[in-house]
Scaffold this active site. Structure first.
Site, PDB file in Angstrom:
ATOM      1  N   THR A 148       0.830  -1.203   0.000  1.00 59.80           N
ATOM      2  CA  THR A 148       0.000   0.000   0.000  1.00 59.80           C
ATOM      3  C   THR A 148       0.865   1.254   0.000  1.00 59.80           C
ATOM      4  OG1 THR A 148      -1.781  -1.177   1.144  1.00 59.80           O
ATOM      5  CG2 THR A 148      -1.817   1.221   1.251  1.00 59.80           C
ATOM      6  N   GLU A 205      -3.315  -3.185  -6.941  1.00 60.50           N
ATOM      7  CA  GLU A 205      -3.675  -4.316  -6.074  1.00 60.50           C
ATOM      8  C   GLU A 205      -2.674  -4.295  -4.937  1.00 60.50           C
ATOM      9  OE1 GLU A 205      -3.170  -7.432  -4.171  1.00 60.50           O
ATOM     10  OE2 GLU A 205      -2.591  -8.449  -6.017  1.00 60.50           O
ATOM     11  N   CYS A 218      -0.894 -11.525  -0.611  1.00 62.09           N
ATOM     12  CA  CYS A 218      -1.720 -10.397  -0.176  1.00 62.09           C
ATOM     13  C   CYS A 218      -3.108 -10.834   0.277  1.00 62.09           C
ATOM     14  CB  CYS A 218      -1.829  -9.371  -1.296  1.00 62.09           C
ATOM     15  SG  CYS A 218      -2.372 -10.096  -2.856  1.00 62.09           S
TER      16      CYS A 218
END
Length: 405
Positions: A154, A174, A208
């Protein structure tokens, strides 16, 4: 490679785009299908390369080749089904159309944990490897690059968003997750243990969509903790080429140190180690599959993505409490629930603030379904008929009556 090589690659892609985009859908489909056939024909070699590079068990690496190839196969077929539209006109002497055309050159930045699959989600390519900041800056500053697609953390995703603003690029991101796995009292214990194990320990917890928090209802908590710990104890750690190995090493020393810091933070705040909790006897970057109990929401393992083989167990009483705990994060990629109550499965699925939800299933990714998150887990979707729209622009055409005086 660095900035110069990246700019050369951009220019090459920009020039190639005009020829490639003139090919018919059928011609592009045949070329993609040939790529798919080559991936499958060389599956063993590609799998071995991934295990050598990263350490994941060979069985997982071979599975990734199949998974990655499935995206190439799917989009080889989907390329022939990119349809436009005809809109009923408000005036009798006009015809209104919508065309769908490719977005143009795309800067695709992929991660180390799924080196094959994360490429095949994104399409026709040339490759630039080397100095990541220089390469990224060149992609962001170029006006020839119309879109950035990124799979990764992120923090990096936010930097790319900021950098893309200068040239107003489209983005598909993503990003990181903090996946909850909610186990209700009415769940089938064996199904819940098997599904949770798969969702947590695949690729040594370095995905993830890995379960980051096991949120277990108090009526089944002790039974689940015991059964889950026994299952984790049976995981075999070692060389990815060895028969029966289900967990390889972590990617580097920094990853191990991060896992260690998360575990120590939890212990210092009252967590109990049911299993593991330390480096593996094999040394290097191997870490023992770990189960922690008595986890509280303020602990790092509950707040942030551990990205390693650590399963923290949290306790809850009511369905409403479980939903609040699951949604109490800035992430929103994947979530999992285990219950035999159909009505509950719908209620909870709709209440969870996540882009992907697995119900009584721990492995949910597939090329035919949209993959992506909400909140700070990203923008856009990859895979499926929805994913192809991320790489298309819509053009509205208004055609007037040429014979009108």
């Amino acid at each position: 490679m660095g900035g110069k090589e990246t700019n050369d690659a951009i220019s090459s892609a920009y020039d190639a785009f005009f020829l490639w985009s003139k090919l018919t859908a059928a011609e592009r489909s045949r070329l993609l299908r040939k790529w798919y056939d080559l991936l499958i024909a060389h599956k063993e070699e590609l799998g071995q390369l991934m295990t050598l590079e990263q350490g994941k068990p060979l069985k997982e690496a071979l599975g990734e080749v199949n998974y990655g190839a499935s995206f190439v196969e799917f989009f080889a077929e989907e390329a022939k089904r990119v349809y436009g539209d005809i809109i009923p006109a408000t005036l009798g002497d006009r015809r209104l159309f919508v065309l769908k055309q490719p977005v143009g050159v795309v800067g695709a930045i992929t991660p180390w944990n799924f080196p094959l699959a994360m490429i095949t989600r994104k399409g026709v390519l040339n490759v630039v490897m080397g100095n990541a900041p220089e390469i990224g800056d060149a992609l962001l500053s170029s006006t020839k690059v119309r879109k950035i697609t990124f799979t990764g953390s992120t923090a990096v995703g936010k930097r790319l968003m900021a950098g893309a603003a200068g040239t107003v690029k489209r983005l598909s991101l993503e990003l990181g997750g903090n996946a909850p796995c909610i186990v209700f009292d009415d769940a089938d214990l064996d199904v819940a243990v098997k599904g949770s194990l798969a969702a947590k320990f695949r690729n040594a917890g370095q995905t993830c969509v890995c379960t980051n928090r096991l949120i277990v209802q108090e009526g089944i908590y002790d039974k689940f903790a015991l059964a889950f710990s026994k299952a984790v104890q049976n995981l075999q750690v070692g060389d990815g080429f060895s028969e029966g190995v289900t967990q390889g090493p972590l990617i580097n020393e920094a990853a191990v140190q991060k896992v260690e810091s998360f575990v120590q933070d939890a212990i210092s705040k009252g967590a109990k180690v049911l299993l593991g909790g330390k480096r593996h006897g094999l040394g290097m970057t191997f870490y023992e599959p770990t189960v922690l109990s008595d986890i509280k929401s303020e602990m790092l393992v509950s707040r942030e993505e551990v990205f390693g083989p650590v399963a923290p167990l949290l306790r809850f009483k009511t369905e409403e409490e479980a939903i609040l705990m699951a949604n109490d994060t800035n992430a929103g990629l994947a979530a999992y629930i285990f219950t035999n109550n159909v009505q509950r499965s719908w209620r909870v699925t709709e209440a969870l603030e996540y882009g992907l939800v697995g119900v009584n299933e721990g492995i949910i990714s597939t090329e035919v379904a949209p993959f992506g998150g909400v909140k700070q887990s990203g923008l856009g979707r990859e895979g499926s008929k929805y994913g192809i729209d991320e790489y298309l622009e819509m053009k509205y055409v208004c055609l007037g009556d040429m014979n009108r005086k």
